[in-house]
Design a protein around this motif. Structure first.
Motif, PDB file in Angstrom:
ATOM      1  N   SER A   1      -7.961  -0.176  -2.162  1.00  0.00           N
ATOM      2  CA  SER A   1      -9.283  -0.678  -1.790  1.00  0.00           C
ATOM      3  C   SER A   1      -9.386  -0.840  -0.278  1.00  0.00           C
ATOM      4  O   SER A   1      -8.421  -1.207   0.384  1.00  0.00           O
ATOM      5  N   LYS A   2     -10.574  -0.578   0.247  1.00  0.00           N
ATOM      6  CA  LYS A   2     -10.854  -0.722   1.677  1.00  0.00           C
ATOM      7  C   LYS A   2     -12.030  -1.663   1.870  1.00  0.00           C
ATOM      8  O   LYS A   2     -13.095  -1.478   1.285  1.00  0.00           O
ATOM      9  N   VAL A   3     -11.836  -2.679   2.708  1.00  0.00           N
ATOM     10  CA  VAL A   3     -12.901  -3.584   3.099  1.00  0.00           C
ATOM     11  C   VAL A   3     -12.876  -3.694   4.621  1.00  0.00           C
ATOM     12  O   VAL A   3     -11.905  -4.185   5.199  1.00  0.00           O
ATOM     13  N   SER A   4     -13.912  -3.212   5.267  1.00  0.00           N
ATOM     14  CA  SER A   4     -14.025  -3.275   6.724  1.00  0.00           C
ATOM     15  C   SER A   4     -15.055  -4.341   7.086  1.00  0.00           C
ATOM     16  O   SER A   4     -15.593  -5.035   6.211  1.00  0.00           O
ATOM     17  N   THR A   5     -15.330  -4.476   8.373  1.00  0.00           N
ATOM     18  CA  THR A   5     -16.322  -5.455   8.817  1.00  0.00           C
ATOM     19  C   THR A   5     -17.415  -4.770   9.633  1.00  0.00           C
ATOM     20  O   THR A   5     -17.155  -3.804  10.355  1.00  0.00           O
ATOM     21  N   SER A   6     -18.616  -5.280   9.524  1.00  0.00           N
ATOM     22  CA  SER A   6     -19.725  -4.791  10.342  1.00  0.00           C
ATOM     23  C   SER A   6     -19.687  -5.473  11.707  1.00  0.00           C
ATOM     24  O   SER A   6     -18.891  -6.382  11.951  1.00  0.00           O
ATOM     25  N   ALA A   7     -20.566  -5.048  12.597  1.00  0.00           N
ATOM     26  CA  ALA A   7     -20.655  -5.671  13.921  1.00  0.00           C
ATOM     27  C   ALA A   7     -21.034  -7.143  13.820  1.00  0.00           C
ATOM     28  O   ALA A   7     -20.711  -7.942  14.704  1.00  0.00           O
ATOM     29  N   GLU A   8     -21.707  -7.505  12.723  1.00  0.00           N
ATOM     30  CA  GLU A   8     -22.116  -8.896  12.522  1.00  0.00           C
ATOM     31  C   GLU A   8     -21.048  -9.710  11.804  1.00  0.00           C
ATOM     32  O   GLU A   8     -21.219 -10.914  11.576  1.00  0.00           O
ATOM     33  N   GLY A   9     -19.955  -9.052  11.399  1.00  0.00           N
ATOM     34  CA  GLY A   9     -18.869  -9.767  10.732  1.00  0.00           C
ATOM     35  C   GLY A   9     -18.949  -9.758   9.222  1.00  0.00           C
ATOM     36  O   GLY A   9     -18.155 -10.430   8.550  1.00  0.00           O
ATOM     37  N   ASP A  10     -19.891  -9.001   8.653  1.00  0.00           N
ATOM     38  CA  ASP A  10     -19.992  -8.912   7.196  1.00  0.00           C
ATOM     39  C   ASP A  10     -18.882  -8.021   6.645  1.00  0.00           C
ATOM     40  O   ASP A  10     -18.498  -7.028   7.274  1.00  0.00           O
ATOM     41  N   LEU A  11     -18.385  -8.357   5.457  1.00  0.00           N
ATOM     42  CA  LEU A  11     -17.375  -7.537   4.794  1.00  0.00           C
ATOM     43  C   LEU A  11     -18.051  -6.381   4.072  1.00  0.00           C
ATOM     44  O   LEU A  11     -19.017  -6.578   3.323  1.00  0.00           O
ATOM     45  N   LEU A  12     -17.543  -5.163   4.285  1.00  0.00           N
ATOM     46  CA  LEU A  12     -18.138  -3.946   3.720  1.00  0.00           C
ATOM     47  C   LEU A  12     -17.133  -3.274   2.800  1.00  0.00           C
ATOM     48  O   LEU A  12     -16.066  -2.824   3.243  1.00  0.00           O
ATOM     49  N   PHE A  13     -17.455  -3.204   1.516  1.00  0.00           N
ATOM     50  CA  PHE A  13     -16.587  -2.556   0.528  1.00  0.00           C
ATOM     51  C   PHE A  13     -16.848  -1.058   0.505  1.00  0.00           C
ATOM     52  O   PHE A  13     -17.993  -0.620   0.396  1.00  0.00           O
ATOM     53  N   ALA A  14     -15.784  -0.255   0.622  1.00  0.00           N
ATOM     54  CA  ALA A  14     -15.911   1.205   0.607  1.00  0.00           C
ATOM     55  C   ALA A  14     -15.781   1.706  -0.825  1.00  0.00           C
ATOM     56  O   ALA A  14     -14.702   1.635  -1.425  1.00  0.00           O
ATOM     57  N   GLU A  15     -16.884   2.198  -1.378  1.00  0.00           N
ATOM     58  CA  GLU A  15     -16.849   2.709  -2.752  1.00  0.00           C
ATOM     59  C   GLU A  15     -16.068   4.017  -2.822  1.00  0.00           C
ATOM     60  O   GLU A  15     -16.147   4.855  -1.929  1.00  0.00           O
ATOM     61  N   GLN A  16     -15.310   4.179  -3.916  1.00  0.00           N
ATOM     62  CA  GLN A  16     -14.499   5.378  -4.154  1.00  0.00           C
ATOM     63  C   GLN A  16     -13.591   5.686  -2.956  1.00  0.00           C
ATOM     64  O   GLN A  16     -13.384   6.837  -2.592  1.00  0.00           O
ATOM     65  N   HIS A  17     -13.056   4.633  -2.361  1.00  0.00           N
ATOM     66  CA  HIS A  17     -12.125   4.804  -1.236  1.00  0.00           C
ATOM     67  C   HIS A  17     -10.906   5.605  -1.661  1.00  0.00           C
ATOM     68  O   HIS A  17     -10.418   6.467  -0.926  1.00  0.00           O
ATOM     69  N   SER A  18     -10.414   5.334  -2.850  1.00  0.00           N
ATOM     70  CA  SER A  18      -9.237   6.044  -3.365  1.00  0.00           C
ATOM     71  C   SER A  18      -9.679   7.138  -4.326  1.00  0.00           C
ATOM     72  O   SER A  18     -10.566   6.939  -5.161  1.00  0.00           O
ATOM     73  N   LYS A  19      -9.041   8.297  -4.194  1.00  0.00           N
ATOM     74  CA  LYS A  19      -9.354   9.444  -5.052  1.00  0.00           C
ATOM     75  C   LYS A  19      -8.271   9.613  -6.121  1.00  0.00           C
ATOM     76  O   LYS A  19      -7.139   9.147  -5.962  1.00  0.00           O
ATOM     77  N   ALA A  20      -8.607  10.304  -7.193  1.00  0.00           N
ATOM     78  CA  ALA A  20      -7.632  10.572  -8.249  1.00  0.00           C
ATOM     79  C   ALA A  20      -6.410  11.286  -7.674  1.00  0.00           C
ATOM     80  O   ALA A  20      -6.554  12.271  -6.955  1.00  0.00           O
ATOM     81  N   GLY A  21      -5.240  10.763  -7.957  1.00  0.00           N
ATOM     82  CA  GLY A  21      -4.002  11.344  -7.457  1.00  0.00           C
ATOM     83  C   GLY A  21      -3.475  10.709  -6.192  1.00  0.00           C
ATOM     84  O   GLY A  21      -2.338  10.985  -5.782  1.00  0.00           O
ATOM     85  N   ASP A  22      -4.265   9.861  -5.530  1.00  0.00           N
ATOM     86  CA  ASP A  22      -3.779   9.176  -4.329  1.00  0.00           C
ATOM     87  C   ASP A  22      -2.612   8.265  -4.691  1.00  0.00           C
ATOM     88  O   ASP A  22      -2.625   7.598  -5.738  1.00  0.00           O
ATOM     89  N   THR A  23      -1.603   8.220  -3.818  1.00  0.00           N
ATOM     90  CA  THR A  23      -0.429   7.397  -4.062  1.00  0.00           C
ATOM     91  C   THR A  23      -0.156   6.465  -2.889  1.00  0.00           C
ATOM     92  O   THR A  23      -0.484   6.768  -1.741  1.00  0.00           O
ATOM     93  N   ILE A  24       0.440   5.342  -3.214  1.00  0.00           N
ATOM     94  CA  ILE A  24       0.952   4.380  -2.238  1.00  0.00           C
ATOM     95  C   ILE A  24       2.389   4.057  -2.649  1.00  0.00           C
ATOM     96  O   ILE A  24       2.637   3.763  -3.822  1.00  0.00           O
ATOM     97  N   GLU A  25       3.316   4.123  -1.691  1.00  0.00           N
ATOM     98  CA  GLU A  25       4.721   3.869  -2.001  1.00  0.00           C
ATOM     99  C   GLU A  25       5.234   2.698  -1.172  1.00  0.00           C
ATOM    100  O   GLU A  25       5.065   2.657   0.045  1.00  0.00           O
ATOM    101  N   LEU A  26       5.865   1.754  -1.859  1.00  0.00           N
ATOM    102  CA  LEU A  26       6.492   0.602  -1.225  1.00  0.00           C
ATOM    103  C   LEU A  26       7.997   0.702  -1.412  1.00  0.00           C
ATOM    104  O   LEU A  26       8.479   0.820  -2.542  1.00  0.00           O
ATOM    105  N   ARG A  27       8.732   0.648  -0.304  1.00  0.00           N
ATOM    106  CA  ARG A  27      10.204   0.610  -0.344  1.00  0.00           C
ATOM    107  C   ARG A  27      10.628  -0.853  -0.229  1.00  0.00           C
ATOM    108  O   ARG A  27      10.326  -1.526   0.752  1.00  0.00           O
ATOM    109  N   PHE A  28      11.339  -1.351  -1.232  1.00  0.00           N
ATOM    110  CA  PHE A  28      11.670  -2.772  -1.273  1.00  0.00           C
ATOM    111  C   PHE A  28      12.960  -3.039  -0.512  1.00  0.00           C
ATOM    112  O   PHE A  28      13.996  -2.431  -0.768  1.00  0.00           O
TER     113      PHE A  28
END
Length: 246
Positions: free
Chosen positions: A151-178
């Motif tokens: 998920s992506k949430v950015s801010t506007s110039a006024e400080g409002d939180l903006l949710f990015a719809e469909q930020h992640s696409k099918a098949g996108d991966t995130i890997e965490l090394r513990f």
């Protein structure tokens, strides 16, 4: 990480679900958005000292960032590194929005309960995380600020939180090394700012691999001087458990 590397463990976490597991140091967890538009809210705890957990303020200020992505580390509140983000296809992980509670989900998508609707009920992220941490003797006061993978949430110039719809696409991966033994707590409940008309059920594949050893040129180690100090704290924490031969 090579995509054809054999997973030691693999499962699919359905949309609107929750789960947790202990990830040993030296392992990588790969999360894959199977349909697009997923949200995976996560928390981290030290299984040997449950008072140590993920610290969002230290993670962000230590790395001079509002978002997290590949090359960043996830700090504990004792100055150690729980995990390193070694891959992020999405380029932006939300750090500030938290999770929705029962009231917010009911107002946005209506109420359903498990007794009547079984797996198609509308779980909320707050209660989902509470259920999981309760398995380790933890409760409401132990819920720290979480990450929202995919998920992506950015801010506007006024400080409002903006949710990015469909930020992640099918098949996108995130890997965490513990980098230390960690209790990983997860829920696929929808992001609190998701404007979808229907409650989104977006599954996430969770796969565990043996991690490649970290070398001196590691991106996460070297992206900030603060990360190097945090990794040194990890090393010092392990020292008392190491058998020295005199």
């Amino acid at each position: 990480m090579e995509n054809n590397k054999q997973a030691l463990f693999r499962d699919v976490l359905p949309g609107g679900a929750h789960w947790s597991m202990k990830v040993p140091k030296g392992h990588t967890v790969r999360f894959t958005d199977l349909q697009g538009g997923a949200n995976l809210s996560v928390l981290f705890y030290n299984p040997d000292n449950l008072l140590e957990r993920y610290n969002a303020p230290d993670t962000l200020k230590g790395q001079h960032t509002f978002k997290l992505t590949q090359g960043h580390c996830l700090y504990s509140d004792m100055g150690r590194v729980f995990a390193s983000i070694v891959k992020d296809d999405t380029g932006w992980i939300d750090t500030v929005s938290g999770v929705a509670n029962k009231q917010k989900v009911a107002e946005k998508w209506g109420e359903r309960n498990y007794q009547a609707d079984r797996n198609q009920w509308k779980q909320n992220g707050y209660d989902a995380l509470l259920v999981e941490v309760a398995k380790y003797g933890l409760g409401k006061r132990d819920l720290a600020a979480n990450l929202n993978l995919f998920s992506k949430v950015s801010t506007s110039a006024e400080g409002d939180l903006l949710f990015a719809e469909q930020h992640s696409k099918a098949g996108d991966t995130i890997e965490l090394r513990f980098e230390m033994d960690t209790i990983l707590v997860m829920t696929t409940c929808p992001h609190p700012l998701n404007p979808a008309t229907d409650y989104p059920y977006c599954p996430v594949d969770v796969s565990v691999f043996q991690a490649e050893p970290m070398d001196n040129d590691d991106e996460c180690l070297n992206s900030r001087p603060e990360n190097q100090r945090a990794f040194e704290n990890n090393r010092r924490d392990l020292a008392p458990h190491t058998a020295f031969v005199g």
